[in-house]
Scaffold this active site. Structure first.
Site, PDB file in Angstrom:
ATOM      1  CE  LYS A  38     -52.532 -15.616 -24.274  1.00  0.00           C
ATOM      2  NZ  LYS A  38     -53.628 -16.556 -24.004  1.00  0.00           N
ATOM      3  CB  THR A  39     -53.540 -18.417 -18.982  1.00  0.00           C
ATOM      4  OG1 THR A  39     -53.249 -18.546 -20.383  1.00  0.00           O
ATOM      5  CG2 THR A  39     -54.614 -19.416 -18.592  1.00  0.00           C
ATOM      6  CG  ASP A 222     -57.003 -16.239 -24.196  1.00  0.00           C
ATOM      7  OD1 ASP A 222     -56.173 -15.316 -24.221  1.00  0.00           O
ATOM      8  OD2 ASP A 222     -56.694 -17.429 -24.008  1.00  0.00           O
ATOM      9  CD  GLU A 223     -54.072 -16.317 -27.789  1.00  0.00           C
ATOM     10  OE1 GLU A 223     -53.606 -15.310 -28.359  1.00  0.00           O
ATOM     11  OE2 GLU A 223     -53.365 -17.153 -27.221  1.00  0.00           O
ATOM     12  CD  GLN A 253     -47.439 -13.674 -28.785  1.00  0.00           C
ATOM     13  OE1 GLN A 253     -47.279 -14.886 -28.924  1.00  0.00           O
ATOM     14  NE2 GLN A 253     -47.643 -13.128 -27.593  1.00  0.00           N
ATOM     15  NE  ARG A 609     -43.586 -18.526 -29.195  1.00  0.00           N
ATOM     16  CZ  ARG A 609     -44.498 -18.058 -28.377  1.00  0.00           C
ATOM     17  NH1 ARG A 609     -45.245 -18.872 -27.673  1.00  0.00           N
ATOM     18  NH2 ARG A 609     -44.671 -16.746 -28.222  1.00  0.00           N
TER      19      ARG A 609
END
Length: 739
Positions: A38-39, A222-223, A253, A609
């Site tokens: 995503k970044t 973002d987020e 998330q 993770r």
């Protein structure tokens, strides 16, 4: 810039990423799964908009949730573009609002030199305010008021718009109004005020709002799943009717509801900005296939989600290893043994992480790592024996056996607040200096005329009396409860439950402590460990554990952290511990609306993770809140397909014949009393800790029982079906004991 550079910019993107980066200038919601890049999509989107002339440096607003993410995005952009992006409005919500208020301080009715309060500064202002209002900290705890004020601001509410449901809440509202007045007089703003004041200026100043709506034709966030109500409204104001909002997030998330995050903002955004379908980034570049199969299967049980399915081209990889331990000590030892084996095989400690649901769980893991000599680091937090509440409790314990310990006395003489302020402490110190005595002796002398000091002296005297007569466990329970520490943290908002859990875990440490195994030698005159030497041994052990094996900066060390702290991180091997009903998912979440769905999202975050290897562990009995709990494995483990799981143990979760220690609280007395209860008693053919199957409720574990003869009352935890009270007179034919 030529077409070739644009082609280079887009090279290497998968089809989903390409669709997101080159989305036309209209609102879009990008569902970016864990490890889906995503970044890269966000930064490439900005670079593409600039390269193709659809936007300029000054017409883009990019919002992140952390300064680290903002710096990373700016660094990536500087490598993609031949121009400086420093002038771009790129930063966190608070950072951008601060920039806005500096430019428009007059419209915001702020002095040009207004100062920002961090959390510690804000708390100091609140304490000063309460003193001015003659409100004792026992009546309104400063941290509680701080939490209340920040929560109202984050909801976009000023004091005049609030109505108290009871006298206490009404008093909080009045304090909130006085706090706002004080900040206005002194030209200071807290973090929550940055956001609220910016929103209010944009809402009321038509000229300024129109200016920024015309300026920012592209807004990227973002987020997005972590936005709260006020942040969403601020974005809507800036977007107006024309800006192309590019919202990137993952509803699976969203794990910060306790901070005010509203995952519903994603569906709200689609509805209000007329986004028909989200763009889904489902290609995962982090984890092997079996880990993703597990993550997809678990999160699929949540009903309120937009829906996506992670996939990978990395192959299935190793199966997920599941270990069922007899108790929490065995679970910790299993983690230690596997960590050592992986390290021998060439995996650095820093590429491994141990995750847990609650900070209090770290204590027994830290103890096992300490004894094994494995360097570790608590990520985003403190080691168990360095936590504020634990150091307070240990200071009381030190005073119980040595009241002349000046450092310990200074630490807790007014913790919890009991009206012994700095002037009184200065008087005690001056008296001690004049008389050449300890602070304790000075306090005893002054207690005759000073009631607040007398209360503290009486408390320490009581702890001293118990120290020579009771067990370490009983003394620790008295320290934690009689000192008022538990009640003190219960009265506060925010992290109070974590701190209470840690204090109760300290009692667990005392219950499990064996002085003869600690390496502490009793004085020569004591042939055996008496109550005082047991306390000395415990304090010595706690000091050693707090001082060693915490890795330094850059050292290869095992990473320990809560699942919340792990978000955004990734490791080659992940150990997810404490997977039991009531612990993960937590018992508190099960009682809250939508609580279970958030816990499942937390499990999804934990699973994703891991890059290559994932361990899931649980214990059939665990000391929690000072009491041995018999556990069923977490429902989340049961939701993982059997074909991707490898079981490393064959424990049957049968606890017959074992011993449990419990802390029973007398409701008419503040001190907790410890009692040992045998668990191998027969209750009409059943025993505590046995696994049973009920024809209606399914598999469960007997966690309590009474009345041993025919017609025994059994308390059984049936996991998803909840805890049931059954009488064997009526239910015996429906219950089967599992081996």
């Amino acid at each position: 810039m030529n077409n070739l550079s644009s082609a280079n910019l887009l090279s290497g993107l998968n089809n989903e990423q390409l669709a997101a980066v080159t989305w036309p200038p209209e609102p879009a919601l990008v569902l970016a799964g864990a490890g889906s890049g995503k970044t890269r999509v966000l930064t490439t989107r900005i670079a593409w908009l600039l390269q193709t002339g659809q936007a300029s440096i000054h017409s883009i607003l990019a919002v992140t949730f952390t300064n680290k993410a903002a710096r990373e995005m700016q660094l990536r952009l500087s490598t993609l573009l031949p121009i400086s992006v420093r002038a771009m409005w790129l930063g966190t919500f608070h950072g951008l609002c601060h920039r806005f208020l500096r430019l428009h301080y007059q419209q915001a009715q702020l002095p040009r030199t207004f100062q920002i309060l961090d959390s510690g500064d804000q708390l100091a202002v609140i304490k000063r305010l309460l003193k001015q209002l003659n409100i004792a900290e026992e009546v309104i705890a400063p941290r509680s008021l701080q939490g209340f004020i920040n929560a109202q601001k984050e909801a976009g509410l000023r004091a005049p718009r609030l109505n108290g449901s009871d006298p206490h809440e009404q008093r909080l509202i009045e304090c909130y109004a006085s706090y706002d007045d004080l900040c206005r007089q002194e030209g200071i703003v807290d973090f929550a005020e940055l956001m609220l004041r910016s929103y209010e200026v944009l809402q009321t100043d038509d000229v300024l709002r129109t200016h920024y709506q015309n300026r920012f034709n592209h807004i990227l966030i973002d987020e997005f799943q972590d936005t709260n109500k006020l942040q969403y409204q601020w974005l809507k104001l800036l977007a107006g009717d024309h800006a192309a909002i590019f919202a990137v997030g993952d509803d699976d998330q969203s794990i910060y509801r306790f901070r005010g995050a509203e995952v519903e903002n994603m569906a709200r955004f689609m509805r209000e900005f007329k986004v028909s379908e989200p763009i889904k980034l489902e290609q995962n570049y982090r984890s092997v296939g079996n880990i993703l199969i597990a993550a997809n299967a678990v999160i699929a049980n949540n009903a309120a989600r937009l829906g996506k399915n992670l996939r990978t081209e990395a192959g299935n990889g190793e199966k997920i290893r599941v270990f069922k331990a007899i108790n929490d000590v065995e679970e910790a030892q299993f983690v230690v043994d596997e960590v050592k084996a992986l390290n021998r095989d060439g995996l650095n400690f820093i590429q491994m992480a141990v995750l847990y649901r609650s900070n209090a769980q770290s204590r027994i893991l830290e103890q096992a790592l300490f004894r094994a000599g494995i360097p570790y680091k608590i990520y985003g937090g403190l080691r168990f024996y360095e936590r504020q509440e634990i150091k307070h409790a240990l200071a009381y314990l030190r005073l119980a056996i040595n009241p002349d310990d000046d450092n310990a006395l200074l630490r807790v003489i007014n913790v919890p607040a009991r009206g012994i302020g700095s002037r009184t402490i200065e008087t005690i110190q001056a008296t001690a200096t004049d008389d050449n005595t300890s602070l304790w002796q000075a306090a005893q002398k002054l207690a005759v005329k000073h009631n607040k000091i007398a209360i503290f002296v009486s408390l320490i005297n009581n702890l001293q009396a118990q120290a020579s007569q009771t067990s370490l466990q009983e003394l620790m329970a008295a320290v934690v409860y009689d000192s008022g520490l538990v009640e003190h943290y219960r009265s506060q908002k925010g992290e109070h439950q974590e701190r209470i859990n840690n204090l109760e875990e300290l009692i667990n440490a005392a219950i499990a402590f064996k002085p003869e195994e600690s390496g502490f030698e009793p004085p020569a005159e004591d042939e055996v460990y008496n109550p005082i030497t047991s306390v000395l041994a415990f304090l010595n052990s706690a000091t050693l554990e707090s001082g060693e094996h915490q890795a330094g900066q850059g050292e290869d060390a095992l990473q320990l952290m809560t699942v919340h702290a792990a978000k955004g991180l990734e490791f080659d091997a992940v150990f997810l511990t404490g997977l039991e009903e009531g612990l993960f998912p937590s018992e508190f979440s099960l009682a809250e609306r939508d609580g279970l769905e958030e816990e499942r999202r937390l499990m999804y975050v934990a699973i994703t993770r891991a890059r290559k290897r994932l361990y899931l562990s649980m214990a059939e009995q665990r000391l929690l809140h000072g009491k041995t709990h018999f556990a069923l494995s977490s429902r989340f483990v049961d939701e993982i397909p059997a074909e991707v799981v490898q079981h490393l143990s064959a424990h049957s979760f049968s606890l017959v014949g074992r011993q449990q220690s419990t802390i029973r609280t007398n409701p008419f007395h503040s001190r907790s009393v410890l009692a040992d209860t045998p668990v191998n008693d027969d209750f009409d053919g059943f025993q505590l800790g046995q696994n049973v199957h009920h024809e209606r409720f399914g598999t469960g574990v007997i966690i309590d029982a009474s009345h041993k003869a025919e017609g025994a009352n059994l308390t059984i935890n049936f996991g998803k079906q909840g805890i049931k009270e059954l009488n064997t007179l009526f239910a015996k034919n429906k219950l089967t004991i599992l081996s």
